[in-house]
Design an enzyme around this catalytic site. Structure first.
Site, PDB file in Angstrom:
ATOM      1  N   PRO A 110       0.924  -1.310   0.031  1.00 44.73           N
ATOM      2  CG  PRO A 110       0.123  -1.126   2.234  1.00 44.73           C
ATOM      3  CD  PRO A 110       0.720  -1.889   0.992  1.00 44.73           C
ATOM      4  CG  ASP A 289       4.954  -1.125   3.097  1.00 44.51           C
ATOM      5  OD1 ASP A 289       3.589  -1.098   3.381  1.00 44.51           O
ATOM      6  OD2 ASP A 289       5.551  -2.300   3.055  1.00 44.51           O
ATOM      7  CG  HIS A 290      -0.088   3.578   5.173  1.00 46.43           C
ATOM      8  ND1 HIS A 290      -0.295   4.106   6.387  1.00 46.43           N
ATOM      9  CD2 HIS A 290      -1.037   4.871   4.607  1.00 46.43           C
ATOM     10  CE1 HIS A 290      -0.652   5.019   6.764  1.00 46.43           C
ATOM     11  NE2 HIS A 290      -1.322   5.346   5.684  1.00 46.43           N
ATOM     12  NE  ARG A 291       2.763  -3.903   3.527  1.00 50.18           N
ATOM     13  CZ  ARG A 291       3.371  -5.007   2.984  1.00 50.18           C
ATOM     14  NH1 ARG A 291       2.602  -6.013   2.971  1.00 50.18           N
ATOM     15  NH2 ARG A 291       4.504  -4.784   2.307  1.00 50.18           N
ATOM     16  CB  ALA A 292       6.661  -0.403   7.236  1.00 48.06           C
TER      17      ALA A 292
END
Length: 317
Positions: A110, A289-292
């Site tokens: 993402p 990376d929106h997860r990180a």
């Protein structure tokens, strides 16, 4: 009781509203129950009796895997063009690998993007002075000649040390928080693009980074890099400023969590002390990376990078 209606072909089930709610909460299929109410209507006691008797719950519908979008086939694409209007050049293994990895990245990671402008006049002066101090070798060449990109790599590496929460890699089980800032540097080569990694960039001088990038890029163009030299890393720099590009967004190269896209430094009108002035401005875009790395964390990382670029003496500390 079930009745097949002529218009839909689906069984119509007669049940009280309370029975329907209880069956839904219990996960029961009303069609499997026998009603004891008037005209075979399913009522509350029928549902409770089924639950007490251990009637099998209605199975949950199978989850279909999310299909990744596929590019049109070669045959489909060829139909748009006259046969003699193009030359067909088969993909080599590198181009296939690049296409596969970047497609997977944009479909599974993402992405979001943050932009900031950096004033680089002080950096350009520092670089000019540093290069001017380089002694000459016996053959007349200079001992060193740094590029703006070398300072950018160093600044990003130090920024990640100042904002360690962004110096991470996402995995489904845990976040990998790295001690070193391993920075990839995008290098264009015939037939594709490769990103060799400058390991422990935060601990190296700008001159060491410059020499290493030059050596890695040279072997990359000769296709002599080992996998360990271009795999991994936590972030990367992609610089298209030398091509006149003002700004752009880059695609993250997994397992990295960010990539910094660097545009051309150019004179622009700015306001200093309430008065118009001309400064050399470089626009950069951080892909995250929106997860990180979330928005606030990405902004903090960019702010740290901007501070280092605009006060470049800190790069030599």
């Amino acid at each position: 009781m079930a009745l097949v209606t002529p218009d839909s072909g689906a069984p119509r089930i007669f049940a009280s509203p309370l029975a329907r709610r209880l069956a839904k909460e219990a996960g029961l299929d009303l069609a499997s129950l026998t009603g004891s109410g008037p005209h075979g209507r399913i009522i509350e006691r029928d549902v409770k009796s089924a639950v007490a008797g251990g009637v099998t719950k209605k199975p949950a519908p199978a989850q279909k895997p999310v299909a990744l979008a596929e590019a049109p086939s070669a045959a489909t694409t060829r139909k748009f063009y006259e046969i003699d209007s193009y030359e067909e050049v088969p993909h080599d293994s590198m181009r296939k690998a690049i296409a596969r990895r970047l497609t997977e990245s944009i479909q599974t990671v993402p992405h979001f993007y943050l932009n900031i402008d950096c004033e680089i006049d002080a950096l350009l002066k520092l670089r000019e002075d540093f290069n001017a101090a380089a002694p000459k070798r016996a053959d007349g060449t200079l001992e060193w000649k740094t590029s703006v990109n070398d300072y950018i790599v160093k600044a990003l590496a130090l920024a990640l040390q100042r904002v360690p929460e962004a110096n991470v890699t996402f995995t489904p089980e845990a976040m990998l928080k790295h001690k070193a800032s391993d920075i990839g540097v995008a290098v264009a080569i015939p037939g594709g693009l490769i990103t060799p990694i400058v390991r422990n960039a935060q601990a190296k001088t700008v001159r060491e980074i410059s020499d290493e990038i030059r050596e890695l890029a040279g072997r990359a163009r000769e296709r002599k890099l080992k996998p360990v030299e271009y795999e991994g890393g936590v972030s990367a720099v992609s610089n298209l400023g030398m091509y006149g590009i003002k700004s752009f967004s880059a695609v993250i190269n997994p397992p990295q969590s960010t990539i910094l896209a660097v545009g051309k430094g150019e004179p622009r009108m700015v306001v200093k002390n309430g008065a118009p002035a001309v400064a050399t401005i470089m626009s950069v875009t951080l892909s995250c990376d929106h997860r990180a790395v979330d928005g606030a964390l990405g902004a903090e990382l960019l702010a740290a990078f901007k501070a280092l670029i605009e006060q470049p003496m800190a790069l030599f500390a």
